[in-house]
Design an enzyme around this catalytic site. Structure first.
Site, PDB file in Angstrom:
ATOM      1  N   LYS A  96     -22.270   4.042 -80.425  1.00 19.11           N
ATOM      2  CA  LYS A  96     -21.757   4.147 -81.791  1.00 19.11           C
ATOM      3  C   LYS A  96     -20.805   5.334 -81.784  1.00 19.11           C
ATOM      4  O   LYS A  96     -21.226   6.492 -81.663  1.00 19.11           O
ATOM      5  CB  LYS A  96     -22.872   4.371 -82.813  1.00 19.11           C
ATOM      6  N   GLY A 157     -24.749   9.876 -95.859  1.00 15.85           N
ATOM      7  CA  GLY A 157     -25.809  10.601 -96.559  1.00 15.85           C
ATOM      8  C   GLY A 157     -25.634  10.725 -98.060  1.00 15.85           C
ATOM      9  O   GLY A 157     -26.476  11.310 -98.723  1.00 15.85           O
ATOM     10  N   ALA A 183     -23.054   3.519 -93.395  1.00 13.04           N
ATOM     11  CA  ALA A 183     -23.041   4.756 -94.187  1.00 13.04           C
ATOM     12  C   ALA A 183     -22.765   4.517 -95.671  1.00 13.04           C
ATOM     13  O   ALA A 183     -21.965   3.662 -96.043  1.00 13.04           O
ATOM     14  CB  ALA A 183     -22.028   5.772 -93.672  1.00 13.04           C
ATOM     15  N   GLY A 184     -23.472   5.276 -96.477  1.00 14.85           N
ATOM     16  CA  GLY A 184     -23.246   5.264 -97.918  1.00 14.85           C
ATOM     17  C   GLY A 184     -24.264   4.463 -98.706  1.00 14.85           C
ATOM     18  O   GLY A 184     -24.352   4.597 -99.922  1.00 14.85           O
ATOM     19  N   ALA A 205     -29.606   4.851 -92.469  1.00 13.92           N
ATOM     20  CA  ALA A 205     -30.681   5.751 -92.041  1.00 13.92           C
ATOM     21  C   ALA A 205     -31.238   6.499 -93.237  1.00 13.92           C
ATOM     22  O   ALA A 205     -32.380   6.280 -93.651  1.00 13.92           O
ATOM     23  CB  ALA A 205     -30.174   6.739 -90.985  1.00 13.92           C
ATOM     24  N   THR A 206     -30.391   7.357 -93.824  1.00 15.00           N
ATOM     25  CA  THR A 206     -30.846   8.239 -94.891  1.00 15.00           C
ATOM     26  C   THR A 206     -31.535   7.490 -96.025  1.00 15.00           C
ATOM     27  O   THR A 206     -32.549   7.957 -96.548  1.00 15.00           O
ATOM     28  CB  THR A 206     -29.645   9.028 -95.458  1.00 15.00           C
TER      29      THR A 206
END
Lengths: 257, 69
Positions: A96, A157, A183-184, A205-206
């Site tokens: 990645k 994040g 992301a986001g 993830a977050t």
């Protein structure tokens, strides 16, 4: 759900997870299992004295393939070096690719990103670049030989969801390689939206690891990705300005007459 | 015994002259799997650890996978 094909691999789950932000390994393990993921990111860092690569042992035990990232790299040279170290450490050609411009936004640096992608493709890597929601850059990354493109919904994040759905849809409408929304994402509806916009997978993830209940959120994300993928395949109705009755207009008469 | 200084993840280490990557890794408890070593910026494959000798001032980097992303 038909498998996701990336770089010659077939994945039964269209949810790619990250491991960052989990409070402890037990929470991470329960979240990964609940997510159903088959591919999960790890970062490369200096080995501390006596440290053991615990996260790799966890992924191996769960039968999840590791996807090393180049997080923290700011130049193509740094990212290429980190990718080569990851290949040596993990024995994988997957990477990645992350090359960010600054710490405040963590937005991809498009110039360095494309340079690194070209070098890594030449070096035999299966390159999955974390990129901006820019259809032009996505096209250039695919043209460079990347195995997928991974545009952001919002900065890493932030949990702001998909800030420019039209750009994501333009990318999915023309990309010759799978598009992974990366992301986001903040909650399940946004993961479903990514799939409805034509993404092949979602990477997050977050949203899971920092949720109040990571295991429950991981399960929700799994369902959302499956639901969004199914809805995309089912074909949504066109948007209309005015109402269209779905019941007969006058009792006893057929509304279609 | 002739000694030299090398840099292991930016920490200075005094080692015998002619020390190999393999010996340095072994003496610092670096696990066999899940790590990668670079010497002066170039990746040293595991198979070459025993034959690559360090010289005075060599910078050795050891990375592993951690939670992230």
């Amino acid at each position: 759900m038909e498998p996701l094909e990336i770089g010659g691999r077939k994945l039964g789950s269209r949810l790619i997870m990250g491991t960052g932000g989990a409070a402890n390994p037990a929470v991470l393990e329960r979240a990964l299992v609940a997510s159903g993921t088959e591919l999960t990111t790890v970062a490369m860092r200096r080995l501390d004295a006596g440290g053991a690569p615990a996260v790799l042992a966890l992924l191996e035990r769960l039968g999840i393939e590791a996807l090393p990232n180049t997080a923290g790299c700011r130049t193509a040279a740094e990212a290429v070096h980190t990718a080569r170290m990851a290949r040596e450490a993990l024995g994988t050609d997957l990477v990645k690719l992350e090359v960010v411009f600054d710490e405040r936004t963590l937005l991809p640096d498009p110039v360095e990103l494309l340079d690194a992608a070209e070098q890594l493709v030449d070096d035999g890597f299966t390159v999955l670049p974390y990129t901006n929601d820019d259809p032009v850059l996505a096209a250039k990354l695919a043209d460079a030989g990347c195995a997928a493109v991974m545009p952001l919904g919002a900065p890493i994040g932030t949990g702001l969801g998909i800030r420019n759905p039209h750009n994501i849809e333009m990318i999915t409408a023309s990309s010759p390689v799978p598009v992974v929304l990366d992301a986001g994402i903040g909650t399940a509806s946004e993961a479903a939206q990514a799939m409805e916009l034509g993404c092949a997978a979602v990477l997050l993830a977050t949203a899971v690891t920092r949720a109040s209940d990571p295991e429950a959120m991981a399960h929700a994300m799994r369902l959302a990705v499956e639901a969004g993928h199914a809805a995309r395949g089912a074909g949504r109705i066109p948007r209309r300005f005015w109402a269209q009755a779905s019941s007969p207009v006058i009792p006893g008469q057929d509304g279609q007459e | 015994m002739e000694v030299m200084d090398v840099w292991l993840n930016d920490d200075r280490r005094e080692v015998p002259a002619g020390t190999t990557v393999a010996v340095l890794m072994s003496e610092h408890g670096v696990p066999e799997r899940g790590v990668a070593v670079a010497v002066d910026g170039a990746v040293v494959p595991r198979a070459s650890w025993a034959t690559v000798r360090l010289v005075d001032g060599t910078r050795v980097e050891v990375l592993t996978a951690v939670q992230g992303g």
